[in-house]
Design a protein around this motif. Structure first.
Motif, PDB file in Angstrom:
ATOM      1  N   GLU A  82      13.141   1.012  -6.243  1.00 13.42           N
ATOM      2  CA  GLU A  82      13.842   0.479  -4.857  1.00 13.42           C
ATOM      3  C   GLU A  82      13.653   1.234  -3.696  1.00 13.42           C
ATOM      4  OE1 GLU A  82      15.542  -1.032  -9.342  1.00 13.42           O
ATOM      5  OE2 GLU A  82      15.058   0.617  -8.507  1.00 13.42           O
ATOM      6  N   ASP A  83      13.673   2.247  -3.847  1.00  9.29           N
ATOM      7  CA  ASP A  83      13.720   3.761  -3.584  1.00  9.29           C
ATOM      8  C   ASP A  83      12.446   3.832  -2.495  1.00  9.29           C
ATOM      9  OD1 ASP A  83      16.078   3.955  -3.858  1.00  9.29           O
ATOM     10  OD2 ASP A  83      16.028   6.026  -4.120  1.00  9.29           O
ATOM     11  N   ARG A  84      11.695   3.187  -3.356  1.00  9.50           N
ATOM     12  CA  ARG A  84       9.888   3.211  -2.551  1.00  9.50           C
ATOM     13  C   ARG A  84       9.727   2.463  -2.035  1.00  9.50           C
ATOM     14  NH1 ARG A  84       7.109   3.758  -8.651  1.00  9.50           N
ATOM     15  NH2 ARG A  84       9.051   5.008  -8.838  1.00  9.50           N
ATOM     16  N   TRP A  85      10.163   1.128  -2.480  1.00  8.10           N
ATOM     17  CA  TRP A  85      10.271   0.312  -1.630  1.00  8.10           C
ATOM     18  C   TRP A  85      11.021   0.188   0.016  1.00  8.10           C
ATOM     19  CZ3 TRP A  85       6.754  -3.372  -1.568  1.00  8.10           C
ATOM     20  CH2 TRP A  85       5.867  -3.485  -2.759  1.00  8.10           C
ATOM     21  N   ALA A  86      12.446   0.694  -0.282  1.00  4.43           N
ATOM     22  CA  ALA A  86      13.005   1.353   1.344  1.00  4.43           C
ATOM     23  C   ALA A  86      12.241   2.460   2.011  1.00  4.43           C
ATOM     24  CB  ALA A  86      14.068   1.759   1.050  1.00  4.43           C
ATOM     25  N   ILE A  87      11.854   2.878   1.605  1.00  2.00           N
ATOM     26  CA  ILE A  87      10.986   3.484   2.309  1.00  2.00           C
ATOM     27  C   ILE A  87       9.926   3.570   3.076  1.00  2.00           C
ATOM     28  CG2 ILE A  87       9.410   5.978   2.732  1.00  2.00           C
ATOM     29  CD1 ILE A  87      10.805   7.199  -0.578  1.00  2.00           C
ATOM     30  N   ALA A  88       9.114   1.999   2.077  1.00  2.00           N
ATOM     31  CA  ALA A  88       7.277   1.457   2.760  1.00  2.00           C
ATOM     32  C   ALA A  88       7.734   0.218   4.163  1.00  2.00           C
ATOM     33  CB  ALA A  88       7.640   0.829   1.966  1.00  2.00           C
ATOM     34  N   ASN A 124       1.266   6.477  -6.771  1.00  3.69           N
ATOM     35  CA  ASN A 124       0.417   6.794  -7.833  1.00  3.69           C
ATOM     36  C   ASN A 124      -0.316   8.432  -7.284  1.00  3.69           C
ATOM     37  OD1 ASN A 124      -0.070   4.799  -9.806  1.00  3.69           O
ATOM     38  ND2 ASN A 124       0.144   3.751  -8.089  1.00  3.69           N
ATOM     39  N   GLY A 125      -0.058   8.481  -5.468  1.00  2.00           N
ATOM     40  CA  GLY A 125       0.038   9.497  -4.672  1.00  2.00           C
ATOM     41  C   GLY A 125      -1.854   9.019  -4.319  1.00  2.00           C
ATOM     42  N   VAL A 126      -2.124   9.993  -3.099  1.00  2.00           N
ATOM     43  CA  VAL A 126      -3.740   9.753  -2.890  1.00  2.00           C
ATOM     44  C   VAL A 126      -4.189  11.078  -2.128  1.00  2.00           C
ATOM     45  CG1 VAL A 126      -2.639   8.906  -0.657  1.00  2.00           C
ATOM     46  CG2 VAL A 126      -4.821   8.310  -1.134  1.00  2.00           C
ATOM     47  N   GLY A 127      -5.204  11.577  -2.453  1.00  2.72           N
ATOM     48  CA  GLY A 127      -5.898  12.147  -1.646  1.00  2.72           C
ATOM     49  C   GLY A 127      -5.328  14.048  -2.424  1.00  2.72           C
ATOM     50  N   TYR A 185       1.105  -0.705  -0.335  1.00  3.80           N
ATOM     51  CA  TYR A 185       0.057   0.168  -0.043  1.00  3.80           C
ATOM     52  C   TYR A 185       0.732   1.182  -0.180  1.00  3.80           C
ATOM     53  CZ  TYR A 185      -2.672   4.003   1.347  1.00  3.80           C
ATOM     54  OH  TYR A 185      -3.505   4.644   1.745  1.00  3.80           O
ATOM     55  N   PHE A 186       2.073   1.910   0.595  1.00  6.68           N
ATOM     56  CA  PHE A 186       2.691   2.347   1.092  1.00  6.68           C
ATOM     57  C   PHE A 186       3.671   2.697  -0.706  1.00  6.68           C
ATOM     58  CE2 PHE A 186       2.912   1.056   4.990  1.00  6.68           C
ATOM     59  CZ  PHE A 186       1.488   1.989   5.796  1.00  6.68           C
TER      60      PHE A 186
END
Length: 201
Positions: free
Chosen positions: A166-172, A151-154, A144-145
């Motif tokens: 890869e960085d998005r997964w690291a943040i998650a 994609n963004g939300v709100g 979800y994160f």
């Protein structure tokens, strides 16, 4: 008389029209075509191995090497939000440290350093930023994160163009660790871990 004048003017115009063409002909040199360059399999004295063709630099990513429908790129497995990291992402201290760095740079301004939604932008602006520690977000899949970052939300816009997958997964992964750090059951900690908490480490 009129015909003679017209012919004279036309002759001058034709002569003037040739001038740009002459400049173009003078400007064109075969040097632009036959400029010094290496061709495939040529010998080169510049590189130590004597070859003009060199292997790609380290960490070069081949074009179209990613599967756009893979969990790594979508955060989903068979259409459902992934509940674990993709196989390409290894969960270790280095990943969490990198995730913390990226989180602090991109997420903390709104969500705050501890994920409580009290970042600088949220503090100064009229908008309300949700805490990452609310029950709903503590129980969602880790995909979800990744999906929200992508994609963004709100009011939150997409960070897909700013943060690599890869960085998005690291943040998650770091968000999960952050949630655990703020909602851990103290009774499950060892005495050594409690000492670290008391010491602020």
């Amino acid at each position: 008389m009129v015909y003679s004048v017209r012919k004279s003017i036309l002759t001058r115009l034709v002569r003037l029209a040739w001038l740009p063409l002459c400049f173009l002909l003078v400007a064109c040199h075969v040097d632009m075509y036959d400029q010094p360059k290496y061709k495939p399999n040529d010998v080169s004295t510049f590189f130590p191995d004597g070859r003009a063709m060199q292997p790609p630099p380290a960490n070069t990513v081949p074009l179209n090497s990613y599967n756009p429908d893979s969990p790594l790129m979508t955060g989903r497995i068979e259409g459902q939000l992934a509940d674990q990291l993709p196989p390409e992402i290894r969960l270790d201290a280095a990943l969490l440290a990198h995730g913390q760095s990226r989180y602090n740079a991109f997420c903390a301004p709104c969500h705050g350093l501890v994920g409580d939604g009290q970042g600088v932008i949220a503090y100064r602006g009229p908008m309300t930023v949700p805490s990452l520690h609310q029950d709903r977000l503590r129980t969602v899949q880790i995909g979800y994160f990744f999906d929200v970052i992508t994609n963004g939300v709100g009011r939150m816009y997409s960070y897909a163009s700013r943060i690599p997958p890869e960085d998005r997964w690291a943040i998650a992964a770091y968000v999960r660790a952050l949630q655990l750090s703020q909602n851990a059951d103290v009774a499950l900690l060892t005495e050594a871990e409690l000492e670290q908490v008391r010491a602020g480490r």
